[in-house]
Design a protein around this motif. Sequence first.
Motif, short mmCIF file in Angstrom:
data_model
loop_
_atom_site.label_atom_id
_atom_site.label_comp_id
_atom_site.label_asym_id
_atom_site.label_seq_id
_atom_site.Cartn_x
_atom_site.Cartn_y
_atom_site.Cartn_z
N THR A 273 10.92 27.93 36.69
CA THR A 273 10.94 26.79 37.60
C THR A 273 11.67 25.56 37.04
O THR A 273 12.50 24.97 37.74
N ALA B 102 6.83 31.04 44.41
CA ALA B 102 6.75 32.41 43.86
C ALA B 102 7.60 32.61 42.61
O ALA B 102 7.86 33.74 42.22
N LEU B 103 8.03 31.52 41.98
CA LEU B 103 8.81 31.66 40.75
C LEU B 103 7.90 31.61 39.53
O LEU B 103 6.87 30.94 39.53
N ASP B 104 8.30 32.32 38.48
CA ASP B 104 7.58 32.27 37.23
C ASP B 104 7.63 30.85 36.68
O ASP B 104 8.64 30.16 36.79
N GLN C 102 19.04 43.75 44.38
CA GLN C 102 17.72 44.27 44.01
C GLN C 102 17.48 44.26 42.50
O GLN C 102 16.35 44.49 42.06
N ALA D 40 17.54 35.27 41.85
CA ALA D 40 17.75 35.39 43.30
C ALA D 40 17.72 34.02 43.98
O ALA D 40 18.51 33.77 44.90
N GLN D 41 16.84 33.14 43.53
CA GLN D 41 16.77 31.81 44.11
C GLN D 41 18.05 31.03 43.84
O GLN D 41 18.57 30.32 44.70
N SER E 27 16.12 38.96 39.12
CA SER E 27 14.76 38.42 39.02
C SER E 27 14.55 37.37 40.11
O SER E 27 15.51 36.96 40.79
N GLY E 28 13.31 36.89 40.25
CA GLY E 28 13.03 35.88 41.26
C GLY E 28 13.84 34.62 41.07
O GLY E 28 14.42 34.07 42.01
#
Length: 247
Positions: free
Chosen positions: A64, A58-60, A27, A34-35, A30-31
């Motif tokens: 990316t 959904a990534l910043d 948790q 996590a990816q 960050s996105g």
Amino acid sequence: GRSASRATARRWLQQVGVADLAERRPQTLSGGQAQRVAVARALAAEPDLLLLDEPMAALDVAVTPALRHTLRAVLADRTVLLVTHDALDALLLADRVVVVDGGRVVEVGPTREVLARPRSAFAAQVAGLNLVSGTWEGAAVVNPSLTVRGLPTSAVAAGAEVVAVFSPSAVAVFPQAPAGSPRNSFEATITDVEPLGDRVRIRTLVGSQAVAAEVTPGAAADLALVPGSRVHLLVKAVEVAVHPTGS
């Protein structure tokens, strides 16, 4: 055993550039982090086939490119099924592409070839190109909305079903039709104005045919390009590639 599993996990975390996150709780990631961890988890199982479903979703925008670079490196020489709506992901990560529209396969082939020479409206949309379907008559592609002059990429018989493909960056936008222009000229209605990096994408309709153009922000402001405006679009015939639909 557990020690071997931990070693494998750390090795793959290192491969995707997040070894320093090994002790972090999920948790707190960050996105983008996590990816990357998700990719490491999938690769740790040494699968024969890896499925990646929209890995950049959904990534910043700042994250990316780094994840795309990581995937390009760790997925080399592996069998991967990648689901994406992003042409850049397909170009950088896939050797071959299957274009599915409405549950139906519409194009299959080498990624660069399909995206550079799309033969379906959906593939052209993914590739960011304009596509006009019609019949080859004389030196032009003709359909009920417009006639587009272009250059065939192979021999085309009169009356054959073809597509004309051209980049939005090849489309010039004018408030009125320039006099005496030998280029393709279409009167269009603007339907949308969309910022696109350092350019502005102008979406229009010529009859029922969608045609997109790209201009600078300054040009969009100077020409007062807003939805509902009437404009004239010009495209040089040499910028239009004509492909038979059946090859």
